[in-house]
Enzyme design. Structure first.
Site, mmCIF file in Angstrom:
data_model
loop_
_atom_site.group_PDB
_atom_site.id
_atom_site.type_symbol
_atom_site.label_atom_id
_atom_site.label_comp_id
_atom_site.label_asym_id
_atom_site.label_seq_id
_atom_site.Cartn_x
_atom_site.Cartn_y
_atom_site.Cartn_z
ATOM 1 N N LYS A 75 32.302 46.318 36.204
ATOM 2 C CA LYS A 75 31.306 45.888 37.185
ATOM 3 C C LYS A 75 30.083 46.807 37.071
ATOM 4 O O LYS A 75 30.227 48.001 36.783
ATOM 5 C CB LYS A 75 31.936 45.964 38.581
ATOM 6 C CG LYS A 75 31.094 45.383 39.708
ATOM 7 C CD LYS A 75 31.880 45.402 41.025
ATOM 8 C CE LYS A 75 31.089 44.848 42.200
ATOM 9 N NZ LYS A 75 31.876 44.818 43.445
ATOM 10 N N SER A 150 31.904 40.407 45.950
ATOM 11 C CA SER A 150 30.762 40.753 45.126
ATOM 12 C C SER A 150 31.082 40.927 43.639
ATOM 13 O O SER A 150 30.179 40.867 42.802
ATOM 14 C CB SER A 150 30.129 42.048 45.635
ATOM 15 O OG SER A 150 31.026 43.129 45.467
ATOM 16 N N SER A 174 35.931 42.294 47.756
ATOM 17 C CA SER A 174 35.149 41.961 46.563
ATOM 18 C C SER A 174 35.892 41.892 45.246
ATOM 19 O O SER A 174 35.313 41.448 44.260
ATOM 20 C CB SER A 174 33.987 42.928 46.416
ATOM 21 O OG SER A 174 32.968 42.533 47.283
HETATM 22 N N1 GLN Z 1 31.736 40.441 51.405
HETATM 23 C C1 GLN Z 1 31.917 41.764 51.895
HETATM 24 C C2 GLN Z 1 30.587 42.429 52.157
HETATM 25 O O1 GLN Z 1 29.593 41.833 51.853
HETATM 26 C C3 GLN Z 1 32.749 42.566 50.952
HETATM 27 C C4 GLN Z 1 31.982 43.134 49.826
HETATM 28 C C5 GLN Z 1 32.774 44.077 48.992
HETATM 29 O O2 GLN Z 1 34.003 44.152 49.062
HETATM 30 N N2 GLN Z 1 32.052 44.873 48.214
HETATM 31 O O3 GLN Z 1 30.513 43.505 52.655
#
Ligand code: GLN
Length: 486
Positions: A75, A150, A174
């Protein structure tokens, strides 16, 4: 079923294929599919070929680690020495770290071959990967839909077989949610099980790195390779997991106590609920004991998560000032003006929204009403999970209340997207491990994910249950048309 890491490792050892040849197969597939999928945002083919040559040398010398010569992806928020690491944000445009994240240092030492950095929501804030400054990656199962987020790119490259495995980060879902949207496997380890050194911080008390793979065994192999304490991350723990988890996946589930909490099923799409219930029935049929449990505090987990995550983000993102990293505004009148303009131009809307929300809940006068209260409720959520794990070995829940959204889904308010994190955020709040594993498709043909949640540092049980399900449900990731192993 797709060839797993062990089969590829054995082919490499028998010299049926060389690491360079395998890497070239992946380069071809990436060149063919990535222009459409937009799953990779930075490609590292030159370094990949050099790493593959080195891996072939290691293999020739014998005793090479399992991951030696295997093409993989990271990532774009995981630091790679000398290679672009931008968190898919304009503010980190052109940023090349001068050190490796611990996870990458470990994998590199084992001869891993990095194909590139994957697309993601800007600074890992989002659930669709659409907040990326490079545009959204597309879901390989159906390109009219999002990959989830994400770590959307990390899920897409594994789904389309543009990498054998990838690493993502999970602050509130994410890794697991994009894995569920793309029909692959995603493991969020216990908080502290894997070093966060070199992971660009979002919510430091919630962030955790983990693998995305196309089989449970691969998830165990990669977790085995990246876990462990690190003196450069004071929150990491050198937990003694005993022998390799990948070697201990076979376990009789008879007598295992599986908790099912109705709070996890509130407002879930009925098709998803049906598939999860079918999976639970499979466990029961094979001798597991299903316990109906309650987790009342789950109802307030979402605001608790968004207060804590935004508070931590507002502090973590303070360092992007146009002086130390990446982007700087081109015209300004003073240092203050430069910082304001750099941040205004460099951050996207979602990131700005969260910095403002986080600054607000931490400001004097609101701290007690929001941040402190959220921390207290976090303790209550932890207590509820502790009590549940007194009588259950693990829990089963959906990964998300919905399958993939259509691209550019008309979002009336950001809250609508936040609500879709309801099943994943409690796990990060409590710092416990969970895996998402495919458990069928909805009527539109989009993958559904099931979550298996375990006790702290009990990744073994989580992986064993997932393995049992994978072996007995007849559902697997499958070969991807156009992918490297097709
Ligand atoms: N969707 C969640 C957020 O926007 C989780 C994101 C993540 O795990 N990085 O915070």
């Amino acid at each position: 079923m797709r060839t797993g890491i062990s089969e590829l490792a054995s082919k490499l050892r028998k010299r049926e294929i060389s690491a360079v040849e395998l890497t070239k197969t992946y380069i071809d597939a990436i060149e063919k599919l990535n222009p459409t999928l937009n799953a990779y945002v930075h490609l590292t083919f030159d370094t990949a070929l050099k790493a593959a040559e080195k891996a072939d040398q290691m293999l020739k010398e014998g005793d090479a680690p399992l991951l030696c010569g295997i093409p993989m992806a990271l990532k774009d928020n995981i630091c790679t020495d000398g290679l672009l690491t931008t968190c898919c944000s304009k503010i980190l445009e052109g940023f090349k770290p001068y050190y490796d994240a611990t996870v990458w240092e470990k994998l590199k030492a084992q001869g891993a071959v990095l194909m590139g950095k994957t697309n993601m929501d800007e600074f890992a804030m989002g659930s669709t990967s659409e907040t990326s400054c490079y545009g959204a990656p597309l879901n390989p199962i159906n390109t009219a839909y999002v990959t989830g987020g994400s770590s959307g790119g990390s899920a897409a490259v594994v789904c389309a077989d543009l990498a054998v495995y990838s690493l993502g980060s999970d602050t509130g879902g994410s890794i697991r949610q994009p894995a569920s949207f793309c029909g692959v496997i995603g493991l969020k380890p216990t908080y502290g099980a894997v070093s966060r050194y070199g992971l660009i911080a979002y919510g430091s008390s919630l962030d955790q790195i983990g693998p995305v793979t196309s089989s449970v065994k691969d998830a165990a192999i990669v977790f085995d390779a990246i876990k462990g304490g690190d003196k450069r991350d004071q929150t990491s723990v050198d937990y003694d997991y005993g022998d390799s988890l990948a070697e201990r996946l076979d376990r009789d589930i008879k007598g295992m106590r599986i908790g099912v909490a109705e709070e996890f099923f509130d407002g879930i799409n009925p098709e998803i609920k049906y598939k999860i219930m079918e999976a639970i029935a499979l466990f029961e049929k094979n001798g597991a004991i299903i316990e109906n449990i309650r987790l009342p505090a789950l109802k307030i987990a979402l605001p608790v998560y968004y207060i804590i995550a935004c508070a931590e983000a507002s502090s973590n993102l303070g360092r992007y000032d146009g002086i130390r990293y990446g982007y700087r505004a081109s015209s300004y009148t003073s240092i203050e003006d430069m910082i304001v303009k750099t941040r205004s131009e460099g951050f996207g809307d979602e990131v700005k929204r969260r910095i403002m929300l986080g600054t607000y809940v931490l400001s004097s006068g609101y701290y007690d009403a929001y941040y402190k209260k959220a921390c207290l409720i976090r303790e209550e959520i932890n207590r509820e999970f502790d009590a549940v794990f007194e009588k259950c070995d693990a829990l089963i829940a959906p990964t998300a209340p919905n399958t993939a959204f259509p691209l550019n889904h008309k979002v009336t308010s950001p809250v609508e997207i936040y609500l879709s994190d309801i099943c994943t955020v409690p796990v990060n709040i409590a710092g416990i491990p969970a895996i998402s594993i495919p458990c069928g498709k909805d009527s539109k043909g989009l993958p559904i994910g099931m979550q298996i949640i375990g006790k702290k540092f009990d990744e073994a049980t989580v992986l064993q249950m997932a393995y049992f399900y994978e072996q007995n449900s007849g559902i697997d990731v499958g070969v991807y048309e156009g992918g490297a192993r097709a």
